[in-house]
Design an enzyme around this catalytic site. Structure first.
Site, mmCIF file in Angstrom:
data_model
loop_
_atom_site.group_PDB
_atom_site.id
_atom_site.type_symbol
_atom_site.label_atom_id
_atom_site.label_comp_id
_atom_site.label_asym_id
_atom_site.label_seq_id
_atom_site.Cartn_x
_atom_site.Cartn_y
_atom_site.Cartn_z
ATOM 1 N N HIS A 1 -1.289 -12.918 -14.759
ATOM 2 C CA HIS A 1 -1.156 -11.189 -14.719
ATOM 3 C C HIS A 1 -1.497 -10.665 -16.238
ATOM 4 O O HIS A 1 -0.319 -9.822 -16.637
ATOM 5 C CB HIS A 1 0.258 -10.916 -14.355
ATOM 6 C CG HIS A 1 0.042 -9.376 -13.559
ATOM 7 N ND1 HIS A 1 0.702 -9.244 -12.361
ATOM 8 C CD2 HIS A 1 -0.396 -8.409 -13.783
ATOM 9 C CE1 HIS A 1 0.554 -8.132 -11.910
ATOM 10 N NE2 HIS A 1 -0.305 -7.653 -12.890
ATOM 11 N N ARG B 1 -3.736 -7.204 -6.357
ATOM 12 C CA ARG B 1 -2.693 -7.436 -6.109
ATOM 13 C C ARG B 1 -2.768 -8.866 -5.303
ATOM 14 O O ARG B 1 -3.678 -8.909 -4.543
ATOM 15 C CB ARG B 1 -1.714 -6.551 -5.368
ATOM 16 C CG ARG B 1 -1.251 -5.202 -6.129
ATOM 17 C CD ARG B 1 -0.122 -5.616 -6.998
ATOM 18 N NE ARG B 1 0.579 -4.678 -7.825
ATOM 19 C CZ ARG B 1 -0.071 -4.234 -9.021
ATOM 20 N NH1 ARG B 1 -0.851 -5.074 -9.591
ATOM 21 N NH2 ARG B 1 0.641 -3.098 -9.648
ATOM 22 N N GLU C 1 4.077 -14.361 -6.848
ATOM 23 C CA GLU C 1 3.955 -14.478 -8.355
ATOM 24 C C GLU C 1 5.429 -14.367 -9.004
ATOM 25 O O GLU C 1 6.201 -13.445 -8.832
ATOM 26 C CB GLU C 1 3.198 -12.928 -8.475
ATOM 27 C CG GLU C 1 2.749 -12.987 -10.013
ATOM 28 C CD GLU C 1 1.812 -11.950 -10.373
ATOM 29 O OE1 GLU C 1 0.592 -11.993 -10.203
ATOM 30 O OE2 GLU C 1 2.137 -10.597 -10.478
#
Length: 341
Positions: free
Chosen positions: A299, A252, A280
């Site tokens: 991602h 993360r 993000e």
């Protein structure tokens, strides 16, 4: 006198997820295996438990198969599901999906986090091998010079005996350790919940976080996002990385202080492979898009494309165990949530 027997009725199940994902999570063979076990509408997925068309169906549901796009399962939602006995999640974390009342009511919960850990670990392994060969820098040099410039004999290039630091013995962290075993790496592990004996059993050496950072040329982050791990890698800790070291983050973005990382990267002292960031997505003017010592991906390390099938199959296998009266293989207990993803 004759006797007759009636086959048991299959339990009613319901998809609660973004329906656009159904064909990928449950392709024909996986969907057929699920249909052999439960009574489920293969073409319908719930995204709003308060929908008037959905409410009449909820009292019969015994198994919820959830995934990305599932609405929060609150006590009021549970009240509409009096027969519910299991929630089988086709994603990873259920932290933002379930409330404590799920466990208080004795409902079993499982996730496909273990299945999703595999592609993340594969991505990490690939990046470790490429970083050890300094492939990304070589590519940039080759793109501009168009000539092959052999490395000096003493250059720190290659993966022979290279020290890799793994932060977090999560499902993904453990899969990475497993995938690294056939290679010639010296692996350190930092996880406050893993002692020296357990680390040795995994084939690695336990280390304090600062020790790991200072001693490793490649560091990969696999810890969960919790209050305890927020900005775990701050300016002081990033400064511990040796010159030329590389940081890989597939966990993360919040685990790394982005501003501090950018400051280190701008100097060219270290390198980074980032599949997750904070925020993000990044703002359009972020230096991370432009720096030659950064390999940035959107991602994509987790399950994608044909890998999604494994997540659906995980749920099917859990249904099999549930109906056979066997323990769920990937059960999640509420007490675990505080220190897991």
């Amino acid at each position: 006198m004759t006797s007759s027997s009636t086959a048991p009725t299959a339990p009613t199940a319901l998809f609660a997820l973004d329906g656009s994902n159904l064909p990928f999570l449950f392709p024909a063979d996986v969907a057929a295996a699920l249909a052999d076990l439960v009574d489920i509408d293969q073409d319908h997925a719930v995204t709003d438990f308060a929908d008037a068309g959905v409410l009449p169906r909820l009292p019969d549901v015994e198994i919820l198969i959830t995934g990305w796009g599932c609405p929060l399962i609150t006590p009021s939602v549970l009240d509409t599901l009096p027969r519910l006995r299991a929630i089988l999640h086709t994603g990873g974390t259920v932290k933002k999906l379930l409330t404590p009342e799920v466990w208080e009511r004795g409902i079993a919960v499982s996730t496909a986090a273990a299945a999703n850990a595999l592609p993340v670990a594969e991505y990490t392994l690939g990046m470790i091998l490429l970083l050890g060969k300094d492939v990304f820098a070589a590519r940039e040099d080759f793109r501009t010079s168009r000539t092959f410039a052999p490395q000096a004999p003493g250059a720190d290039i290659g993966n022979a005996g290279r020290r890799v630091g793994i932060i977090g013995a999560s499902r993904t962290g453990r899969r990475v350790i497993e995938l690294l075993r056939p290679f010639d790496f010296d692996v350190l592990l930092h996880d406050p919940y893993v002692g020296a004996a357990e680390a040795e059993a995994l084939g690695v050496r336990a280390a304090g976080l600062d020790e790991l950072l200072a001693a490793s040329s490649l560091v990969s982050v696999h810890a969960p996002a919790t209050a305890e791990t927020h900005h775990l890698l701050d300016a002081a800790r990033l400064a511990l990385l040796p010159d030329g070291a590389a940081l890989i983050n597939t966990a993360r973005g919040s685990l790394v202080d982005t501003d501090a990382l950018v400051k280190e990267l701008v100097t060219g002292r270290i390198r980074a492979v980032l599949d997750v960031t904070e925020p993000e997505p990044l703002p359009a003017d972020s230096a991370l898009y432009r720096l030659p010592n950064v390999f940035l991906t959107p991602h994509v390390a987790g399950s994608m494309g044909n890998e999604l099938r494994r997540l659906g199959l995980t749920a099917v296998r859990e249904v099999e165990r549930l109906l056979a009266g066997r323990p769920l293989a990937h059960r999640v207990e509420h007490a675990q949530l505080a220190r897991t993803a």
